[in-house]
Design a protein around this motif. Structure first.
Motif, short mmCIF file in Angstrom:
data_model
loop_
_atom_site.label_atom_id
_atom_site.label_comp_id
_atom_site.label_asym_id
_atom_site.label_seq_id
_atom_site.Cartn_x
_atom_site.Cartn_y
_atom_site.Cartn_z
N LEU A 13 10.33 15.08 -2.59
CA LEU A 13 10.99 14.87 -1.30
C LEU A 13 12.50 14.85 -1.55
CD1 LEU A 13 9.89 14.34 1.57
CD2 LEU A 13 10.20 11.90 1.12
N GLU A 14 13.22 15.85 -1.02
CA GLU A 14 14.66 15.96 -1.28
C GLU A 14 15.45 14.92 -0.48
OE1 GLU A 14 15.64 17.93 -3.57
OE2 GLU A 14 13.78 19.07 -3.83
N ARG B 220 6.81 0.04 -4.07
CA ARG B 220 7.95 0.55 -4.85
C ARG B 220 8.46 1.81 -4.14
NH1 ARG B 220 9.02 4.01 -9.12
NH2 ARG B 220 10.53 3.26 -10.65
N GLY B 221 9.77 1.87 -3.99
CA GLY B 221 10.39 3.03 -3.37
C GLY B 221 10.72 4.07 -4.43
N PRO C 92 5.27 17.16 -0.85
CA PRO C 92 5.41 15.95 -1.67
C PRO C 92 4.22 15.02 -1.45
CG PRO C 92 7.44 16.40 -0.46
CD PRO C 92 6.40 17.33 0.09
N VAL C 93 3.63 14.55 -2.55
CA VAL C 93 2.45 13.68 -2.49
C VAL C 93 2.83 12.33 -3.09
CG1 VAL C 93 0.11 13.32 -3.36
CG2 VAL C 93 0.81 15.59 -2.63
N ARG C 94 2.63 11.26 -2.32
CA ARG C 94 3.02 9.92 -2.79
C ARG C 94 1.92 8.92 -2.52
NH1 ARG C 94 9.33 9.49 -0.96
NH2 ARG C 94 10.14 10.51 -2.82
N VAL D 137 6.68 6.29 1.53
CA VAL D 137 6.21 7.69 1.47
C VAL D 137 7.25 8.64 2.07
CG1 VAL D 137 4.45 9.27 2.38
CG2 VAL D 137 3.76 7.09 1.40
N VAL D 138 7.93 8.21 3.15
CA VAL D 138 8.89 9.12 3.79
C VAL D 138 10.31 8.93 3.27
CG1 VAL D 138 7.55 9.51 5.89
CG2 VAL D 138 9.14 7.58 5.81
N GLY D 139 10.47 8.06 2.26
CA GLY D 139 11.78 7.93 1.62
C GLY D 139 12.76 7.06 2.38
N TRP D 140 12.23 6.17 3.22
CA TRP D 140 13.11 5.23 3.94
C TRP D 140 13.29 3.99 3.07
CZ3 TRP D 140 11.87 4.74 9.90
CH2 TRP D 140 11.84 6.02 10.47
N PRO D 141 14.30 3.16 3.40
CA PRO D 141 14.43 1.91 2.63
C PRO D 141 13.20 1.04 2.84
CG PRO D 141 16.21 2.13 4.26
CD PRO D 141 15.30 3.29 4.46
#
Ligand code: AMP
Length: 363
Positions: free
Chosen positions: A4-5, A204-205, A96-98, A303-307
């Motif tokens: 995920l960029e 965990r982020g 992206p798989v998380r 998963v979506v890269g938010w804080p």
């Protein structure tokens, strides 16, 4: 492997593999953040299909359908960990798989999982690899000659809610249990006479940020979680220790998302790692009402890269599962506590139909 960029903005779509109650509650949490979901399940009557914009009903190894699913999503996650490894790899090439394939592979197999935990310097029950009935018999006999050994034989893969597990107290028992698992590769674990069980649900982020919830005390009946209570009887030092165990595991897996670490609390206060679940967990359902950010929202954020959100707990809580025909008493259940029903058509014995969370001592 796709990464995920940048964070997925509101309006984006998260793919969730598995349409049970966990997928359903993940989808509801995503909706609150303005995100859409696409749920993939192998049958068409999935509880999560009732609360998602997009649904795909197809087998978990249908690579063509998985590819269409991946193309419809900005990021993909799971509500259950037993997707075949080649299917995960196939998805990860497109989207992206998380958490990633590595974390899933590590936790799908009890032998790999426990070996990994031990290598991190964390404690587990003693465990031994068993690949045949003769070996099962021999391993038990060897352990028993030392100290009146009692054990649990567990299949290495696909065990849940007590399935693929048998308590054994003789070499014959162990060989018979192995045969009853149809020769599936297994581990023989030492039986732990623990005081009680707790779990750490933590997130965990991608940036390494870590947020753990207070560990609940978990009580099981017939191998199914009956009740989770927070706070548990752990001392503050044990709470820190439990959270540190979860952090060590999450960091070592370079984990992104929510995971749960189930722990046995021994009579001398030692914490033993029993199992890692690479997903949101039944013992974390109380976080919906009792915490600023629930485990479901937390997982979606990661998963979506938010804080990550704040896991702070503002009340004591008891979460009880509603199992099988208990759901028929929905009217009485609706009178006390926060009721969640999962929209399952049929109540079968042992089936999780919903849960109730009761808050106490609201701060
Ligand atoms: P698991 O599928 O490994 O999570 O095990 C399900 C439940 O069985 C645990 O929550 C414990 O209550 C019990 N159990 C599992 N392993 C052991 C063990 N080594 N000693 C005692 N009880 C166990």
């Amino acid at each position: 492997m796709k990464t995920l960029e940048k964070p997925v903005p509101p309006g984006g779509t998260i793919g969730i593999i598995g349409g049970g109650q966990l997928g359903r509650m993940l989808s509801l949490a995503a909706a609150r953040l303005g995100l859409k979901t696409c749920i993939y399940n192998d049958t068409s009557d999935a509880p999560a299909f009732q609360v998602t914009q997009n649904a795909i009903a197809a087998p978990y190894d249908d690579l063509n359908m998985l590819a269409s699913f991946a193309d419809a999503c900005d990021a993909v996650t799971f509500e259950f960990e037993n997707l075949p490894a080649h299917a995960i790899a196939h998805l990860a090439e497109r989207v992206p798989v998380r958490p990633g394939a590595h974390a899933l592979a590590m936790t799908q197999d009890r032998l790999t999982e426990k070996t990994f935990v031990e290598k991190l310097g964390l404690k587990t029950a003693p465990f031994f690899d068993v690949t045949s009935a003769e070996q099962a018999r021999a391993v038990f006999a060897r352990l028993n000659s030392q100290n009146g050994f009692k054990g649990i034989l567990k299949t290495r893969r696909f065990g849940y809610d007590g399935k693929g597990q048998a308590k054994v107290s003789s070499a014959d028992d162990t060989a018979k249990a192995f045969e009853s698992f149809k020769g599936a590769p297994s581990i023989l674990e030492g039986f732990v006479d623990f005081s009680y069980e707790v779990s750490v649900v933590a997130a965990r982020g991608a940036d390494g940020a870590f947020a753990a919830y207070d560990p609940p005390h978990n009580e099981h009946e017939n191998h199914i979680l009956r009740r989770s209570t927070v706070p548990s009887q752990l001392t503050p030092v044990q709470v820190s220790e439990a959270k540190a165990i979860a952090k060590k595991i999450a960091d070592a897996l370079d984990y992104v998302g929510v995971l749960a670490v189930e722990l046995f609390v021994c009579k001398d206060g030692t914490l033993l790692v029993n199992e890692i679940a690479p997903r949101v967990h039944n013992s974390g359902h109380w976080t919906i009402e009792a915490c600023q950010c629930s485990q479901f929202e937390q997982h979606i954020r990661a998963v979506v890269g938010w804080p990550l959100g704040n896991p702070v707990r503002h009340a004591d809580a008891v979460m009880e599962n509603i199992i099988g025909a208990e759901a028929d008493a929905w009217e009485a259940l609706a009178r006390g506590g926060a009721l969640h029903l999962y929209g399952k058509k049929e109540s079968r014995p042992g089936r999780k139909m919903g849960h109730v969370t009761r808050l106490k001592g609201q701060k």
